[in-house]
Design an enzyme around this catalytic site. Structure first.
Site, PDB file in Angstrom:
ATOM      1  N   GLY A 439       0.748  -1.339  -0.039  1.00  0.00           N
ATOM      2  CA  GLY A 439       0.013   0.204  -0.002  1.00  0.00           C
ATOM      3  C   GLY A 439       0.820   1.318   0.103  1.00  0.00           C
ATOM      4  N   SER A 442      -1.040   7.304   2.045  1.00  0.00           N
ATOM      5  CA  SER A 442      -0.149   8.374   3.042  1.00  0.00           C
ATOM      6  C   SER A 442       0.595   7.323   4.153  1.00  0.00           C
ATOM      7  CB  SER A 442      -1.266   9.205   3.738  1.00  0.00           C
ATOM      8  OG  SER A 442      -2.238   9.611   2.949  1.00  0.00           O
ATOM      9  N   PHE A 443      -0.036   6.243   4.844  1.00  0.00           N
ATOM     10  CA  PHE A 443       0.802   6.007   5.833  1.00  0.00           C
ATOM     11  C   PHE A 443       1.832   5.050   5.423  1.00  0.00           C
ATOM     12  CE2 PHE A 443       1.264   3.818  10.077  1.00  0.00           C
ATOM     13  CZ  PHE A 443       1.707   5.305  10.828  1.00  0.00           C
ATOM     14  N   GLY A 444       1.364   4.209   4.402  1.00  0.00           N
ATOM     15  CA  GLY A 444       2.471   3.327   3.994  1.00  0.00           C
ATOM     16  C   GLY A 444       3.582   4.006   3.404  1.00  0.00           C
ATOM     17  N   ALA A 572       0.429  10.593   9.175  1.00  0.00           N
ATOM     18  CA  ALA A 572       1.375  10.533   8.078  1.00  0.00           C
ATOM     19  C   ALA A 572       2.225  11.808   8.022  1.00  0.00           C
ATOM     20  CB  ALA A 572       0.798  10.034   6.946  1.00  0.00           C
ATOM     21  N   LYS A 623     -10.947   4.107  18.023  1.00  0.00           N
ATOM     22  CA  LYS A 623     -10.839   5.511  18.172  1.00  0.00           C
ATOM     23  C   LYS A 623     -11.237   6.351  16.929  1.00  0.00           C
ATOM     24  CE  LYS A 623      -7.393   5.893  15.174  1.00  0.00           C
ATOM     25  NZ  LYS A 623      -7.128   6.799  14.202  1.00  0.00           N
ATOM     26  N   ARG A 687      -8.661  12.258   9.124  1.00  0.00           N
ATOM     27  CA  ARG A 687      -9.886  12.059   8.194  1.00  0.00           C
ATOM     28  C   ARG A 687     -11.114  11.811   8.841  1.00  0.00           C
ATOM     29  NH1 ARG A 687      -5.564   8.340   5.325  1.00  0.00           N
ATOM     30  NH2 ARG A 687      -5.635   7.832   7.246  1.00  0.00           N
ATOM     31  N   ASN A 688     -10.706  10.822   9.636  1.00  0.00           N
ATOM     32  CA  ASN A 688     -12.170  10.339  10.386  1.00  0.00           C
ATOM     33  C   ASN A 688     -12.851  11.508  10.872  1.00  0.00           C
ATOM     34  OD1 ASN A 688     -12.514   7.262  10.344  1.00  0.00           O
ATOM     35  ND2 ASN A 688     -10.320   7.852  10.827  1.00  0.00           N
ATOM     36  N   GLU A 713     -11.206   5.030   7.880  1.00  0.00           N
ATOM     37  CA  GLU A 713     -11.778   3.570   8.646  1.00  0.00           C
ATOM     38  C   GLU A 713     -12.679   3.631   9.344  1.00  0.00           C
ATOM     39  OE1 GLU A 713     -10.382   0.839   7.385  1.00  0.00           O
ATOM     40  OE2 GLU A 713      -8.254   0.865   7.200  1.00  0.00           O
TER      41      GLU A 713
HETATM   42  N1  NAI Z   1      -2.694   8.213   7.385  1.00  0.00           N
HETATM   43  C1  NAI Z   1      -2.393   8.106   8.697  1.00  0.00           C
HETATM   44  O1  NAI Z   1      -2.072   9.013   9.110  1.00  0.00           O
HETATM   45  C2  NAI Z   1      -2.368   6.747   9.249  1.00  0.00           C
HETATM   46  C3  NAI Z   1      -3.208   5.604   8.815  1.00  0.00           C
HETATM   47  N2  NAI Z   1      -3.342   4.549   9.393  1.00  0.00           N
HETATM   48  C4  NAI Z   1      -3.897   3.340   8.807  1.00  0.00           C
HETATM   49  O2  NAI Z   1      -3.176   3.002   7.654  1.00  0.00           O
HETATM   50  C5  NAI Z   1      -4.180   2.208   6.707  1.00  0.00           C
HETATM   51  C6  NAI Z   1      -3.799   2.997   5.332  1.00  0.00           C
HETATM   52  O3  NAI Z   1      -4.047   4.232   5.569  1.00  0.00           O
HETATM   53  P1  NAI Z   1      -3.502   5.199   4.585  1.00  0.00           P
HETATM   54  O4  NAI Z   1      -2.332   4.863   3.876  1.00  0.00           O
HETATM   55  O5  NAI Z   1      -3.574   6.431   5.083  1.00  0.00           O
HETATM   56  O6  NAI Z   1      -4.596   5.307   3.542  1.00  0.00           O
HETATM   57  P2  NAI Z   1      -4.608   5.789   2.106  1.00  0.00           P
HETATM   58  O7  NAI Z   1      -6.128   6.264   1.953  1.00  0.00           O
HETATM   59  O8  NAI Z   1      -3.989   7.158   2.145  1.00  0.00           O
HETATM   60  O9  NAI Z   1      -4.145   4.832   1.241  1.00  0.00           O
HETATM   61  C7  NAI Z   1      -4.651   3.660   0.989  1.00  0.00           C
HETATM   62  C8  NAI Z   1      -3.799   2.735   0.199  1.00  0.00           C
HETATM   63  O10 NAI Z   1      -4.343   1.523   0.045  1.00  0.00           O
HETATM   64  C9  NAI Z   1      -4.218   1.267  -1.401  1.00  0.00           C
HETATM   65  N3  NAI Z   1      -5.678   0.478  -1.579  1.00  0.00           N
HETATM   66  C10 NAI Z   1      -6.858   0.799  -1.344  1.00  0.00           C
HETATM   67  N4  NAI Z   1      -7.418  -0.385  -2.051  1.00  0.00           N
HETATM   68  C11 NAI Z   1      -6.653  -1.389  -2.140  1.00  0.00           C
HETATM   69  C12 NAI Z   1      -6.951  -2.857  -2.695  1.00  0.00           C
HETATM   70  N5  NAI Z   1      -8.157  -3.222  -2.735  1.00  0.00           N
HETATM   71  N6  NAI Z   1      -5.759  -3.398  -2.906  1.00  0.00           N
HETATM   72  C13 NAI Z   1      -4.609  -2.924  -2.772  1.00  0.00           C
HETATM   73  N7  NAI Z   1      -4.363  -1.734  -2.311  1.00  0.00           N
HETATM   74  C14 NAI Z   1      -5.495  -0.992  -2.051  1.00  0.00           C
HETATM   75  C15 NAI Z   1      -4.476   2.586  -2.070  1.00  0.00           C
HETATM   76  O11 NAI Z   1      -4.066   2.383  -3.460  1.00  0.00           O
HETATM   77  C16 NAI Z   1      -3.770   3.411  -1.281  1.00  0.00           C
HETATM   78  O12 NAI Z   1      -2.239   3.200  -1.540  1.00  0.00           O
HETATM   79  C17 NAI Z   1      -5.376   2.599   7.330  1.00  0.00           C
HETATM   80  O13 NAI Z   1      -5.998   1.362   7.845  1.00  0.00           O
HETATM   81  C18 NAI Z   1      -5.296   3.875   8.104  1.00  0.00           C
HETATM   82  O14 NAI Z   1      -6.283   3.507   9.207  1.00  0.00           O
HETATM   83  C19 NAI Z   1      -2.631   4.321  10.546  1.00  0.00           C
HETATM   84  C20 NAI Z   1      -1.943   5.501  11.291  1.00  0.00           C
HETATM   85  C21 NAI Z   1      -2.100   6.806  10.600  1.00  0.00           C
HETATM   86  O1  13P Z   2      -4.670   6.750  12.912  1.00  0.00           O
HETATM   87  C1  13P Z   2      -4.444   7.851  12.547  1.00  0.00           C
HETATM   88  C2  13P Z   2      -3.251   8.713  13.366  1.00  0.00           C
HETATM   89  O2  13P Z   2      -2.830   7.857  14.347  1.00  0.00           O
HETATM   90  C3  13P Z   2      -5.020   8.411  11.436  1.00  0.00           C
HETATM   91  O3  13P Z   2      -6.090   8.826  11.749  1.00  0.00           O
HETATM   92  P1  13P Z   2      -7.261   9.212  10.539  1.00  0.00           P
HETATM   93  O4  13P Z   2      -7.359   7.982   9.734  1.00  0.00           O
HETATM   94  O5  13P Z   2      -8.406   9.504  11.124  1.00  0.00           O
HETATM   95  O6  13P Z   2      -6.603  10.214   9.716  1.00  0.00           O
END
Ligand code: NAI
Ligand code: 13P
Length: 764
Positions: A439, A442-444, A572, A623, A687-688, A713
């Site tokens: 993935g 953002s976070f990946g 992220a 959360k 985002r939530n 999420e």
């Molecule tokens: N963004 C943040 O600050 C944080 C996010 N997270 C968690 O990390 C996880 C990912 O979040 P983000 O990267 O922020 O999400 P995002 O929305 O920025 O990116 C999601 C990624 O997953 C990919 N994706 C979506 N559907 C897919 C599928 N069917 N198959 C393969 N890839 C797919 C997208 O292409 C994208 O690269 C979430 O569960 C989120 O709760 C945890 C901590 C912080």
């Molecule tokens: O989990 C997160 C920060 O710890 C990110 O939260 P959001 O998905 O609500 O942006």
């Protein structure tokens, strides 16, 4: 009056007697002191010579007098000074190259001994007393009245003298308050006195006789005569022990009055803590006196007074320079207004500025990193403390509290250093070559960058679906969809091929949204070796199964893959900005959790470990739902009271369910629980929360989701939470209301009304 006082004391018979023609006049302590400090070193007291006689007798009973300075009688003071400095320099180089410099610096600066002036006082007094007149007197008297009586009398007298000196030094500091707040007068005075005595002692040393010059002749004869008189008269030995102690003490006290070491103690007392200086100086006196009493005769054959005076002079100057440098270091704070905060930074610095810096980091953070540990706060000197007190409106912690605060911090730092020293030096990073990130959102991307920064020769491969983003990352080092304002480290690469991403990867970071994770894992399972640990950062519960990632991963892969779960307050963007972040790594396998700690821990990221996977996962999922509710309260503009009440209620609900599911209370109140709840409920980057805000303002959920390219999420998880609550028989009013709103059964206003009208209950 002073003469009368002296005459009344029995010690007078020891040091005053009819003076044969041509002999130096008998030496009275005060006069001798003034003579000494006026440069009259050649007119030294006969006691010096007497000591030499005594020393000779004690050393080898030989009638031939030993010549101080060296066994051969050759005094080479400059060589001694050069040798001492060379030894100090060599020790400095050894300490520096061994890597202990920061530890020593920290210790010297932070330890009570270093800060209080104890060490400085001890070193100065010890060195200036070795070979000083009281040293000789003590050595002589030890032979007359016995070692213990001499030691007791000398130690008592010198302790009293030290307390008086420190008292006088402190009096120097008592300058008007107006001056005090702007100038550390006591410390300037201390520096001036140290410089004065350094130069003076060196000059005295320079003019001292070498190799027996002026050391024998009349002085020695007089001393020998005096010793004989004392012995024959039996004046000392005939007295009671107590009287002897008083005699010795009085002699030493008066001999020491106005001496170099007394003035040095005053100078240090003016510059440092009275208690530290007094205890250091007393210890210096006691050790020097013990050496005089026990082994002075022996030492005298190898080290001359001249040499000791040279070393003492150099030491005085060194302490003066050190104190002056300390003043200069804290000078910028003294009497100045506190520095303005750095102007607020744009959270998204311009691309061009980043490129100019040739760095993947936004400039302000990169600069902070380069500068290392920030400078000390202004409250380093009493004057600065007064200024700080004024800034606080006159309120300052009382001294006892301040010292407790400093001590507690020092203990903490000491524990930290000990811990780091004992840490297992082997680190997973050492043998790490490749990590795959599933993935590239953002976070990946952010966690991939955090890893890539740990080790430049590590390859971090992002597995994406979109070939365009993939090409952008590989060509321009920018994730043009999710983090377009950041330049990625060059060791972050991207691919759309699962086989390529997984080949040779030693760890896999899973950052695919929970609802897509099962399908994703099914798609890559054949490429991922069964022993490669998966580190999931996704936060949520799977719709339909109600599963957490820890259950979903083995289910989807059809095998027991090693797995860890990283969670905690970590936006992220802030990870990309290198802002300090704390997360927790959870794994049933505590060794794997520890590996995660080694993998991600950096000056910007703290990583706690736990084996409470359920707690970390359920808190991370719930959360998000609470953040949606907090966003709704914000969108409705219900105020801060309402927000705090909602978050507190939400925390309780998360705790009720999490504990029923087996989570540990420490996890719920830790980083992945309370920490992440605070961040997402109050942080504008969530985002939530943003989805909740827009709902509260009246937008339709479908429109909100359609307009965002990122995952929230909590939207999917909210429904699962209610199912779980029913399964575990807990009532979760706020989280259920959020699900009702998201499902379109209740307007945000109605939800708030209903919640406020629930029965008033006892808190639990
Ligand atoms: N963004 C943040 O600050 C944080 C996010 N997270 C968690 O990390 C996880 C990912 O979040 P983000 O990267 O922020 O999400 P995002 O929305 O920025 O990116 C999601 C990624 O997953 C990919 N994706 C979506 N559907 C897919 C599928 N069917 N198959 C393969 N890839 C797919 C997208 O292409 C994208 O690269 C979430 O569960 C989120 O709760 C945890 C901590 C912080
Ligand atoms: O989990 C997160 C920060 O710890 C990110 O939260 P959001 O998905 O609500 O942006």
């Amino acid at each position: 009056m002073f003469r009368d006082f002296k005459a009344a004391w029995p010690y007078a018979s020891l040091v005053t007697r009819p003076r044969p023609a041509g002999m130096l006049r008998p030496c009275r302590p005060l006069e001798r002191c003034f003579a000494l400090h006026a440069g009259g070193r050649r007119r030294r007291c006969r006691l010096t010579a007497a000591w030499r006689v005594a020393a000779s007798a004690a050393a080898d009973q030989s009638p031939e007098l030993p010549t101080p300075g060296s066994a051969s009688g050759q005094s080479k003071p400059l060589l001694w000074v050069a040798g001492t400095l060379a030894l100090l320099a060599a020790a400095g180089v050894c300490v520096h190259t061994s890597g202990y410099t920061p530890v020593l610096q920290e210790w010297a600066a932070q330890s009570v001994l270093g800060r209080s002036g104890f060490l400085a006082a001890f070193a100065l007094i010890f060195l200036s007393e070795i070979g000083d007149k009281t040293f000789f007197i003590a050595a002589l008297l030890a032979m007359k009245v016995g070692k213990w009586l001499t030691f007791t009398g000398s130690a008592l007298a010198l302790s009293i003298m030290t307390v008086i000196s420190v008292g006088i030094g402190c009096a120097f500091k008592s300058v008007p308050d107006a001056l005090k707040s702007s100038l550390p007068v006591g410390q300037y005075l201390g520096v001036a006195l140290m410089v004065y005595f350094g130069v003076k002692t060196l000059r005295d040393a320079w003019s001292m006789p070498s190799k027996g010059e002026g050391a024998g002749g009349e002085e020695l004869a007089a001393a020998q005569e005096e010793l004989d008189e004392a012995e024959q008269g039996g004046r000392v030995s005939a007295r009671s022990p107590w009287q002897s102690v008083v005699e010795v003490g009085t002699l030493i006290f008066l001999a020491e009055w106005g001496d170099r070491s007394m003035l040095a103690t005053m100078a240090l007392g003016a510059a440092h803590s009275p208690l530290g200086v007094a205890s250091g100086a007393i210890l210096g006196h006691v050790v020097a006196t013990a050496i005089a009493v026990l082994g002075g005769a022996f030492a005298s054959r190898y080290i001359s007074e001249k040499t000791v005076a040279y070393i003492g002079g150099v030491l005085f100057l060194c302490f003066a320079v050190a104190t002056a440098l300390g003043l200069a270091g804290s000078g910028s704070h003294v009497g100045e207004q506190p520095r303005q905060e750095e102007p607020a930074r744009s959270s998204e610095p311009s691309r061009s500025s980043m490129e100019e810096a040739g760095s993947s980091l936004p400039l302000p953070r990169a600069r902070l990193h380069a500068e290392g540990r920030p400078a000390r706060p202004a409250i380093a000197t009493p004057a600065a403390a007064s200024a700080a007190a004024a800034a606080f409106g006159g309120v300052l912690y009382p001294p006892a509290e301040r010292s407790q605060i400093r001590d507690s911090w020092r203990h903490l730092m000491r524990w930290s250093r000990r811990w780091r020293t004992c840490e297992d030096s082997s680190c997973v990073l050492d043998n790490l070559e490749k990590v795959a990130v599933f993935g590239g959102g953002s976070f990946g991307t952010a966690m991939g960058c955090a890893l890539a920064r740990q080790k430049p020769d590590l390859t971090v491969t992002l597995l994406l679906r979109d070939p365009q983003i993939c090409a952008d990352i590989n060509t321009f080092h920018v994730n043009t969809r999710y983090l377009k304002d950041y330049l990625l480290p060059s060791n972050v690469v991207a691919t759309t091929s699962a086989a390529e991403a997984c080949a040779g990867a030693q760890y896999a970071i899973h950052a695919v949204p929970v609802q897509h994770s099962r399908a994703f894992l099914l798609g890559i399972k054949e490429h991922l070796a069964g022993d490669v640990p998966i580190v999931s950062v996704s936060k949520g519960l799977e719709v339909g199964s109600g599963r957490m990632m820890s259950e979903l991963i083995p289910g989807a892969l059809g095998r027991k893959q090693p797995a860890a779960f990283l969670s905690g307050p970590s936006f992220a963007k802030e990870v990309m900005d290198l802002r300090p972040t704390g997360v927790v790594a959870a794994s049933k396998d505590s060794k794997l959790a520890r590996e995660m700690q080694q993998l991600f821990a950096s000056p910007y990221m703290r990583v706690n470990t736990t084996t409470d996977v359920t707690g970390v996962e359920i808190c991370g999922a719930l959360k998000n739902v609470l953040a949606l509710a907090a966003g709704i309260v914000e969108g409705l503009d219900l105020g801060q009271n309402a927000m705090a009440a909602l978050v507190a209620q939400g925390c309780a609900e998360i705790r009720w369910l999490a504990e029923k599911m087996g989570a540990k209370p420490a996890t719920v109140s830790g980083l992945s629980g309370l920490g992440d709840i605070m961040l997402t409920c109050y942080g504008s980057l969530s985002r939530n929360r943003s989805v909740g805000v827009r709902l509260g303002r009246g937008e339709a959920l479908a429109d909100i989701l359609a307009s965002s390219n990122q995952v929230a999420e909590g939207v999917a998880t909210a429904g699962v939470v209610v199912t779980l609550a029913r399964r575990f028989r807990v009532s979760l009013p706020v989280l259920t209301a959020a699900a009702q709103v998201l499902d379109g059964n209740l307007s945000p206003e109605e939800a708030v009304f209903d919640i406020m009208n629930l029965p008033q209950i006892e808190e639990r």
